[in-house]
Every structure is written in structure tokens, then in C-alpha cells.
Motif scaffolding. Sequence first.
Motif, mmCIF file in Angstrom:
data_model
loop_
_atom_site.group_PDB
_atom_site.id
_atom_site.type_symbol
_atom_site.label_atom_id
_atom_site.label_comp_id
_atom_site.label_asym_id
_atom_site.label_seq_id
_atom_site.Cartn_x
_atom_site.Cartn_y
_atom_site.Cartn_z
ATOM 1 N N LEU A 47 1.116 -1.346 0.225
ATOM 2 C CA LEU A 47 -0.234 -0.111 0.017
ATOM 3 C C LEU A 47 0.999 1.339 -0.087
ATOM 4 N N PRO A 48 0.332 1.907 -0.580
ATOM 5 C CA PRO A 48 1.157 3.920 -0.790
ATOM 6 C C PRO A 48 1.634 3.682 0.476
ATOM 7 N N GLY A 49 3.071 4.266 1.149
ATOM 8 C CA GLY A 49 3.399 5.142 1.968
ATOM 9 C C GLY A 49 4.004 3.716 3.153
ATOM 10 N N MET B 275 -1.619 10.380 2.350
ATOM 11 C CA MET B 275 -2.987 11.074 2.865
ATOM 12 C C MET B 275 -3.375 12.558 2.856
ATOM 13 N N SER B 276 -2.129 12.845 3.195
ATOM 14 C CA SER B 276 -2.703 14.657 3.010
ATOM 15 C C SER B 276 -3.320 15.099 1.833
ATOM 16 N N VAL C 121 -5.037 16.438 6.586
ATOM 17 C CA VAL C 121 -4.331 16.035 8.089
ATOM 18 C C VAL C 121 -3.797 17.180 8.720
ATOM 19 N N MET C 122 -3.736 16.638 10.413
ATOM 20 C CA MET C 122 -3.160 17.067 11.211
ATOM 21 C C MET C 122 -2.441 15.752 11.968
ATOM 22 N N GLU D 134 5.843 9.011 4.939
ATOM 23 C CA GLU D 134 5.215 8.490 3.957
ATOM 24 C C GLU D 134 3.746 8.591 3.645
ATOM 25 N N VAL D 135 3.389 7.679 4.897
ATOM 26 C CA VAL D 135 2.376 7.410 4.890
ATOM 27 C C VAL D 135 1.571 8.808 5.075
ATOM 28 N N VAL D 136 1.674 9.406 5.667
ATOM 29 C CA VAL D 136 1.197 10.781 6.265
ATOM 30 C C VAL D 136 0.800 12.143 5.122
#
Length: 463
Positions: free
Chosen positions: A166-168, A223-224, A229-230, A218-220
Motif C-alpha cells: 500500500l502507498p507509504g 493521506m494529506s 491531515v494534522m 510517508e503515509v501521512v
Amino acid sequence: MAQENKARKAHVLIVPYPAQGHINPMFQFGKRLVAKGVKVTLVTTVFLSKSSTFSDPTSSFDIQAISDGFDEGGYDQAGSADAYVRTFWSVGSKSLESLIKKLADSGHPVDALVYDGFLPWALDLAKQFGMLSAVFFTQLCAVNSVYYHVNRGLLQLPLPGTNVSLPGLPLLEVSELPSYVALYGSYPTWFDVLVNQFSNVDGADWVFFNIFYELEKEVVDWMSKFWKVMTVGPTLPSMYLDKRLENDEDYGINLFKPKTGICMSWLSGKPKGSVVYVSFGSMAEVDVEQMREVAWGLKGSNYYFLWVVRESEEAKLPKDFIEETWEKGLVVSWCPQLEVLSHESIGCFLTHCGLNSVIEALCLGVPMVTMPQWSDQSTNAKHVEDVWGFGVRARPDDEKGFVRREIVDHCIRELMEGEKGIEAKKNAIKWKNMAKEAIDEGGSSDKNIDQFVIELSNQVFQF
């Protein structure tokens, strides 16, 4: 009208799922908001408000209760996960709606709703009342990414292969995915709850994660691309991090009564780095055979150990185990985990690998032996060992799926005296420093909380 608005603080209602692992981080996040000039009200259930101890040193932190439909016994009164979820989702929604109206009528209108990802129906109420909204996730972004992909039909179940990319995220074996996905169909109610967190997430104004950016950048970043996202963690009491919140020494809620004096007195008589701390959290139910293997593994390691065994689990201990190990071990029903992990006598932490325990150990520089039981814990364990490098996984055998005593013994020795332990301790200290930097003034999480407060105030008090 603008002058009247300026005279009051922005008011945020925080609504966690009623379990300690969900309440604690959201409560701590609320304390950060209060310190930055925001009025905060924490919502608990009627049952928890009667049966738990809530305390907070800040006078402006309010606590209100709503009904989950089981005011006399909470989850246990429901009798099953399905009955609890169905009732709470219906009764809780109506009860929260009444609370929001009551607060408005009493001169304390709510401007923003920060709600647990488990409770997507809360977003509907935010929209109904024209409030700003933020969904708060209490699991790793990696775990949430898995559930997101399932929700959107991007990850087909049951899984056809042995690995998932999966990405990140690192390449994950099926056994390293959340158990509700890896063992599809095993816990249908909780599977639905976790996957449905993403049913309406696109409608939230903000998406909060209880981690700091550097932990899962990477996954943050991925998702951003489609949410605001914070990262707002780590959400530990301030004295264990930046020490900026005066008197913030514990979470402020206890669903269990800790044996504080006994634990700390016992630890104080042990040499530095000599004790194995063992806890499987507030919810995991360990199999009798697995409990026996852990017990004899601890005894075989010959290290001092402090083992938290909830009263409901005590009967699973081997007969005469406590008497036979009294010179080396202490078994208690609950303990002040943060105080224990920060004690210099602790050498490593044998844990089920719930995220709160992982973050606490990471922030306090304690290496981990991970023994995941269910839910997100296998994914957390993967990150502890292979991504963050401050622990080892105690792997189960292939026959019955239990971690045998020899493995428990071996993993403890690896961390306490082996080469892997030296590296794990070095990485634990590195992450401890990074966690503190994230919440320090100007750190990645502190900046995000500031940004949220500024944006909230600008929208609430605009002319």
C-alpha cells in the motif's frame, strides 16, 4: 455580534469512544487546546462518569455525560459487541444532540466537534448544527490506511495473496495486517466499526492522527493529498515530554485502580535496567495456555519482572506461580504505567503492542518485546521491530499460534543483554528525543495544534 464573539473563547466538544485507550489521547489533546486558550468539554458516558475517576488541574476543562443505552453497566451490560454498538450508535446520537442543544441554551454554544473515528455519526451532528468538525484517529496511520483501502474497495477481502503493498507503507505480510482484515470474518461487528470510520471522512474539516509526523511521514504525506491531515501526538501528559503544562502528570482518567505505592516501592529496590515490565493492556484476553507460557518464560529468563494481570485474568496464572517467583517478580492487577516505564529500573517492556503502550514506551525510551493479540497490534509490532527498530517480536509457533516460553525467554534476553538490545536501546532513545521535539514549542505537532486553534478562531470569530 462580532464584539460578543470576541468576548468568549472558541468551544470544542471532544467525543471519544468510551474505552481508556481512546479517552486518554483525546483528553490529553484537549488539555493542549485549553493551554492555547480554547474552551474544551469532554464527553463521556453516564456509566463511565459514575464508575471512573476523572481529574484535571485546569479549571476550564468541563466534562459532560451522554447515554450509550447502558447507563448501569456500559459495555458489559450490553452482553455483546453487536448489541452495544447498535444501541450506542442510536441512543448516543440522540443523547449527544440533546447535549449540544443544552450547551447552546446555557450560553456555551459548541463551535467545533472533535470526534473519535469509531463514531462517524458524530459528523452528521456537526453538519446538522453548522459546527466545524475534526475526526480523531487513535490508531497508526498505517492501520487506518488499510481500513481506508478496504472501505473504498481498493483492497479486496478475503485477501488473495500472502503480501500487501500500500502507498507509504512497508510491504506487509497478511499476518502483519490488523486481525479484522487478516482473519476476515472473525469479528464482524468490530470490522464494520473500523472500516466504517471512513464512510464519511471526506466531509470532516480536519483529520487528526495521534502520532507525530516523523513517525509515519510517508503515509501521512500520502493521506494529506486528499484530507486536511494534522498529526497532533504524542498525547502523553506534559511532564513526560515538554513540561509546558503545569501539573499535567497523568492522563486524568482511571478506569482501573492502580497499585501505585506497591509498584513504585518494589521498583525502587531493583538495580537500574534490571526489570522486565509486562502488561497486555485493558482489553486483551490472553488464552490460558498462552498465559502459562508467558509465566514460565519470565521465570526462565531469571530477570526481575513486574507483571500486570487484571483481576479478570488472574485465574489463568499457573498454580503456585506467584509463590514460586516471589523473589523475582511482582504481580499486580493494575499499575501507573507511565510512572513504571519512566523508572530507571525498567530494562524492557513485554507488551500486547496496543498503540498507547507503544507510544508511551517510545516516548520514554524503553525497548519492547512485542506479543500482539488482535486488532491493530500486529501492524504496530511490525513497525516497532522493522520500521522503528526499538524492539523484537516474540513470534508464535505454527501449530497452535502461541508464543512458547523459550521464545519469551529468548526475546527478553535479546533485549536485556544481547547485541539486538544495544541497537534497540539506541533507537528507543533516538525516537524519545524526536517525540519530545515534535510537541516542543515549534515542533511538528505543536505547529499543527497552533494552526488548528488559529483556523478555528478565525472561522468562529470572523466579522
